[in-house]
Write an enzyme that holds these catalytic residues in place. Structure first.
Site, PDB file in Angstrom:
ATOM      1  N   ARG A  10      30.698 -16.545  47.986  1.00  9.92           N
ATOM      2  CA  ARG A  10      31.344 -17.460  47.032  1.00  9.92           C
ATOM      3  C   ARG A  10      31.762 -16.750  45.740  1.00  9.92           C
ATOM      4  NH1 ARG A  10      28.226 -22.618  45.910  1.00  9.92           N
ATOM      5  NH2 ARG A  10      30.288 -23.255  45.221  1.00  9.92           N
ATOM      6  N   CYS A  11      31.351 -15.512  45.567  1.00 11.04           N
ATOM      7  CA  CYS A  11      31.618 -14.766  44.336  1.00 11.04           C
ATOM      8  C   CYS A  11      32.872 -13.902  44.496  1.00 11.04           C
ATOM      9  CB  CYS A  11      30.411 -13.883  44.009  1.00 11.04           C
ATOM     10  SG  CYS A  11      30.688 -12.729  42.652  1.00 11.04           S
ATOM     11  N   SER A  12      33.832 -14.074  43.602  1.00 13.78           N
ATOM     12  CA  SER A  12      35.084 -13.319  43.697  1.00 13.78           C
ATOM     13  C   SER A  12      34.849 -11.821  43.507  1.00 13.78           C
ATOM     14  CB  SER A  12      36.105 -13.833  42.688  1.00 13.78           C
ATOM     15  OG  SER A  12      35.642 -13.640  41.367  1.00 13.78           O
TER      16      SER A  12
END
Length: 121
Positions: A10-12
Site C-alpha cells: 500500500r506504500c508508494s
C-alpha cells in the site's frame, strides 16, 4: 546478488523500490512484514545490518505511535517489542543484501546504494 525487501504494497515508496529493483533486472525476495512481522531476533539482525537503533526506524507519523509512544523514552528492547507488536511502525521499504541493509527512502537512495554494492552482492 540476493536482495530482500521489507515491503508494504500500500506504500508508494515501497512499490517504487520494487519497481526500481525490477527495472534493474534484480529479482528480490518480498517480505510483507505487515502480514508476517519479524521475530525479535530477526528484527535485531535487521537493525544490525542497518546499523541503526530500533527507534530510528519507527514511523512517528502513524496513529499508533501518536497514541501509545509519543513523548515516551523507551529502551532498545522496548522499541523492538513495540515494532513487533505494531509492525506498521516499521519504516519502509527496507532493502537487504547480504550483511547490509538500507531504508530505501527516497528511491534515489536505493539507486545509489545498489550502485555501490559489490557485483557479487
Amino acid at each position: 546478488m540476493k536482495i530482500s525487501i521489507y515491503h508494504n504494497p500500500r506504500c508508494s515508496k515501497s512499490r517504487g523500490a520494487c519497481t526500481l529493483l525490477a527495472e534493474r533486472g534484480i529479482t528480490s525476495e518480498v517480505v510483507e512484514y505487515l502480514q508476517a512481522p519479524p521475530t525479535p531476533d530477526e528484527l535485531r539482525a535487521l537493525l544490525k545490518k542497518l546499523d541503526l537503533p530500533a527507534e530510528a526506524i519507527v514511523r512517528k507519523g502513524e496513529e499508533v505511535f501518536k497514541t501509545h509512544y509519543a513523548g515516551k523514552t523507551l529502551s532498545e528492547d522496548e522499541w523492538i517489542a513495540a515494532l513487533i507488536a505494531h509492525p506498521v511502525l516499521i519504516e519502509r521499504p527496507i532493502v537487504v543484501c547480504g550483511e547490509r541493509a538500507i531504508v530505501a527512502r527516497p528511491p534515489a537512495v536505493l539507486a545509489d546504494w545498489l550502485a555501490a554494492l559489490p557485483a557479487a552482492g
